[in-house]
Design a protein around this motif. Structure first.
Motif, mmCIF file in Angstrom:
data_model
loop_
_atom_site.group_PDB
_atom_site.id
_atom_site.type_symbol
_atom_site.label_atom_id
_atom_site.label_comp_id
_atom_site.label_asym_id
_atom_site.label_seq_id
_atom_site.Cartn_x
_atom_site.Cartn_y
_atom_site.Cartn_z
ATOM 1 N N HIS A 5 -0.497 1.425 -8.088
ATOM 2 C CA HIS A 5 -2.153 0.923 -7.555
ATOM 3 C C HIS A 5 -2.173 0.005 -9.084
ATOM 4 N N THR A 6 -2.501 -0.820 -9.401
ATOM 5 C CA THR A 6 -2.123 -2.031 -10.693
ATOM 6 C C THR A 6 -3.709 -2.641 -10.645
ATOM 7 N N GLU A 7 -4.405 -2.929 -9.774
ATOM 8 C CA GLU A 7 -5.171 -3.373 -10.012
ATOM 9 C C GLU A 7 -6.548 -2.990 -8.635
ATOM 10 N N PRO A 8 -7.559 -4.283 -9.236
ATOM 11 C CA PRO A 8 -9.108 -3.253 -8.115
ATOM 12 C C PRO A 8 -8.073 -2.829 -7.267
ATOM 13 N N PRO A 9 -8.158 -2.387 -6.588
ATOM 14 C CA PRO A 9 -7.754 -0.976 -5.100
ATOM 15 C C PRO A 9 -8.509 -2.400 -4.354
ATOM 16 N N HIS A 10 -7.082 -2.504 -3.328
ATOM 17 C CA HIS A 10 -7.040 -2.786 -1.880
ATOM 18 C C HIS A 10 -8.342 -2.284 -1.190
ATOM 19 N N GLN A 11 -8.707 -3.353 -0.218
ATOM 20 C CA GLN A 11 -9.934 -2.674 0.648
ATOM 21 C C GLN A 11 -9.276 -2.125 1.982
ATOM 22 N N PRO A 12 -9.373 -1.386 2.634
ATOM 23 C CA PRO A 12 -8.538 -0.494 3.265
ATOM 24 C C PRO A 12 -9.149 -0.734 4.478
ATOM 25 N N PRO A 13 -8.672 -0.392 5.932
ATOM 26 C CA PRO A 13 -9.517 -1.029 6.974
ATOM 27 C C PRO A 13 -11.037 -0.403 7.034
ATOM 28 N N ALA A 235 -1.374 11.501 -15.452
ATOM 29 C CA ALA A 235 0.221 10.440 -16.138
ATOM 30 C C ALA A 235 0.800 9.175 -14.877
ATOM 31 N N THR A 236 0.807 9.875 -13.801
ATOM 32 C CA THR A 236 1.452 9.022 -12.974
ATOM 33 C C THR A 236 0.626 7.559 -13.021
ATOM 34 N N LEU A 237 -1.096 8.414 -12.407
ATOM 35 C CA LEU A 237 -1.480 6.649 -12.215
ATOM 36 C C LEU A 237 -1.867 6.392 -13.009
ATOM 37 N N ASP A 238 -1.485 6.684 -14.955
ATOM 38 C CA ASP A 238 -1.750 5.860 -15.342
ATOM 39 C C ASP A 238 -0.338 4.529 -15.789
ATOM 40 N N LEU A 239 0.522 5.945 -15.226
ATOM 41 C CA LEU A 239 2.150 4.942 -15.413
ATOM 42 C C LEU A 239 1.950 3.549 -13.465
ATOM 43 N N GLN A 240 1.254 3.385 -12.635
ATOM 44 C CA GLN A 240 0.960 2.842 -11.322
ATOM 45 C C GLN A 240 0.317 1.842 -12.282
ATOM 46 N N ASP A 241 -0.391 2.162 -12.619
ATOM 47 C CA ASP A 241 -1.621 0.462 -13.857
ATOM 48 C C ASP A 241 -1.368 0.068 -15.085
ATOM 49 N N ALA A 242 -0.449 0.176 -14.816
ATOM 50 C CA ALA A 242 0.950 -0.539 -15.984
ATOM 51 C C ALA A 242 0.707 -0.218 -17.373
ATOM 52 N N GLN A 388 6.934 -0.655 10.959
ATOM 53 C CA GLN A 388 6.624 0.298 10.165
ATOM 54 C C GLN A 388 6.247 0.266 8.744
ATOM 55 N N ALA A 389 7.256 -0.851 7.852
ATOM 56 C CA ALA A 389 6.281 -1.149 6.859
ATOM 57 C C ALA A 389 5.089 -1.977 6.884
ATOM 58 N N ASP A 390 4.477 -2.177 7.149
ATOM 59 C CA ASP A 390 2.768 -2.320 8.419
ATOM 60 C C ASP A 390 2.283 -1.100 8.276
ATOM 61 N N LYS A 391 2.712 -0.124 8.940
ATOM 62 C CA LYS A 391 1.936 1.481 8.580
ATOM 63 C C LYS A 391 2.467 1.710 7.523
ATOM 64 N N ALA A 392 3.138 2.087 6.507
ATOM 65 C CA ALA A 392 3.434 2.662 5.699
ATOM 66 C C ALA A 392 2.017 2.260 4.876
ATOM 67 N N LEU A 393 1.789 0.334 4.934
ATOM 68 C CA LEU A 393 0.371 0.054 4.266
ATOM 69 C C LEU A 393 -1.134 -0.100 4.642
ATOM 70 N N ALA A 394 -1.051 0.433 6.287
ATOM 71 C CA ALA A 394 -2.135 0.645 6.112
ATOM 72 C C ALA A 394 -3.225 1.490 5.686
ATOM 73 N N LEU A 395 -3.374 1.936 5.233
ATOM 74 C CA LEU A 395 -4.669 2.454 4.511
ATOM 75 C C LEU A 395 -4.461 2.177 3.157
ATOM 76 N N GLY A 396 -4.360 1.350 3.439
ATOM 77 C CA GLY A 396 -3.862 0.709 1.834
ATOM 78 C C GLY A 396 -4.009 0.965 0.455
ATOM 79 N N ALA A 397 -2.384 2.420 0.632
ATOM 80 C CA ALA A 397 -2.389 2.843 -0.354
ATOM 81 C C ALA A 397 -1.356 1.257 -1.431
ATOM 82 N N ARG A 398 -1.699 1.734 -2.332
ATOM 83 C CA ARG A 398 -1.302 1.220 -3.801
ATOM 84 C C ARG A 398 0.407 1.671 -4.361
#
Length: 451
Positions: A5-13, A235-242, A388-398
């Protein structure tokens, strides 16, 4: 476990009842933070330190409390101590996770079975241990059965609800996982429950909440393992936040507190890579593998070597991965996502599809849906892959990798605008993958320059 995740979070369902309840954790934790500051929160008394090297400390000193050596001495002295055998089993589970030695899981099971021989009924500690062991072996239906037994025999055990939450999460039952995490936090807002709450929000793309909760988990850490884990996730969150420099600083801080932690070394390798220092990245990958040759370390090093044109060195890592997978296949165990992705990219895509289908039957988790999507794409089955890709991202994981995978699928299916959206999201973390980050930039450029 790193949705990117690198920007304001996606809104989940729209959240279900379980999602609404989990948000109450924020209120709970506001009180918990004050309690931590006052030193009033009781932490689990028997957390192990199995990851410590043998003989750490002064020459001739007793082994550290909770270490495998200390627990072995305890059950030798008290062979009818069911709690001692259960604690030893859990220590072996932790050691196996840290060292990637599958034989240690067998030792864990023997210790836990011995605990049941001593106390067959109401043995919550051993039930928790068996659940944790099953989860470590990626047998999540069995982990769920043991977790349910543990919560029945020990309804006030925070650890039992932790195993329950882990099993529900990996089985794709996210609302029930949220309920279990909430119960865990209610019982004991310690490092373990705070970490699980953090992950629940991370899976939904709520970066700020995930970071806040993990910072509180770090403040509550009572063991070296807890400290290392929290530093690594942050640290992983830092990487994901660029923010690779922040990640580098975080991993270095963590390694000062827990020298030789392989997960921190691997994350530091990725931070160095994001900063363009491939020499240091290679060194840290090798150091992590020397401690624990985990598949994602081998795959990371191999693909980094491949990206640098070092095909022979890359093939050395791929050979080890193939050997590990033959052992897994001989044992009849389902493949992890790293093995599926490796097979899709460096082996046989149809075989990767079959591996993913086997795993998905007992682990319908978002990362498995993503690996299945990529295997289907590589096998030329893009319509199925998109579902399947849509299912992977359905929760909003960035996750940058998830978004890249879906972008490639969209592009193949002739939807460049959808591909552009996913590529833009993926490239918010410019160095998200040694090979695929460059491929993502190339694909985005082709889309942007195509009339």
């Amino acid at each position: 476990m790193h949705p990117d995740h690198t920007e304001p979070p996606h809104q989940p369902p729209p959240p279900s009842h379980g999602g609404r309840r989990l948000r109450n954790i924020v209120v709970t934790l506001a009180l918990a933070a004050a309690m931590f500051a006052a030193g009033a929160v009781m932490l689990a008394p028997d957390q192990t330190t199995a990851s410590r090297p043998s003989g750490q400390g002064r020459p001739g000193a007793s082994p550290p409390r909770g270490s495998i050596e200390a627990l072995q001495a305890r059950v030798t002295r008290l062979p009818k101590d069911s709690g001692g055998w259960a604690a030893l089993g859990m220590a072996y589970v932790q050691q196996a996770r840290s060292t990637a030695d599958p034989a240690t899981y067998d030792r864990a099971e023997r210790a836990l079975r011995t605990s049941f021989n001593v106390q067959s009924e109401g043995n919550t500690d051993a039930e928790i241990g068996m659940g944790a062991l099953a989860a470590a072996r990626h047998d999540f239906p069995t982990a769920l059965r043991w977790a349910r037994k543990a919560t029945a025999s020990g309804p006030h055990s925070s650890s039992a609800y932790g195993v329950l939450a882990d099993a529900y999460t990996q089985l794709g039952r996210y609302d029930e996982a949220d309920e279990a995490v909430q119960k865990m936090v209610d019982l004991r807002p310690d490092a373990a429950s705070l970490a699980r709450a953090s992950y629940a929000f991370e899976l939904k793309g709520h970066t700020d909440r995930a970071r806040s909760l993990m910072s509180r988990s770090l403040a509550a850490a009572a063991t070296r393992a807890d400290t290392a884990f929290a530093h690594n996730v942050l640290a992983t969150l830092d990487l994901q936040d660029a923010a690779p420099r922040a990640a580098l600083t975080r991993t270095q801080t963590g390694l000062k507190a827990t020298p030789g932690d392989s997960a921190l070394l691997e994350t530091r390798a990725r931070a160095h890579l994001a900063l363009g220092d491939t020499t240091k990245a290679l060194a840290d990958y090798r150091a992590a593998i020397a401690i624990a040759p985990l598949p994602h370390y081998l795959l990371g090093l191999g693909e980094l070597q491949q990206s640098l044109g070092h095909r022979e060195q890359a093939e050395e890592q791929y050979t080890l991965l193939r050997a590990q997978d033959r052992i897994r296949e001989a044992a009849g165990d389902p493949a992890d996502t790293d093995a599926i992705l490796f097979e899709a990219d460096h082996g046989s895509p149809p075989r990767a599809v079959a591996m993913a289908e086997q795993t998905l039957r007992t682990r319908p988790f978002v990362a498995v849906h993503d690996a299945y999507a990529w295997a289907l794409h590589r096998a030329g089955r893009d319509a199925e892959a998109l579902a399947q890709a849509d299912k992977a991202l359905a929760l909003g994981a960035r996750s940058a990798l998830f978004h890249y995978h879906r972008a490639a699928i969209h592009h193949t299916l002739g939807d460049p605008e959808a591909a552009r959206r996913d590529l833009t999201e993926a490239l918010r973390e410019p160095g998200f993958h040694p090979l695929h980050a460059a491929a993502a930039r190339d694909l985005l450029q082709r889309i942007d320059t195509t009339p």
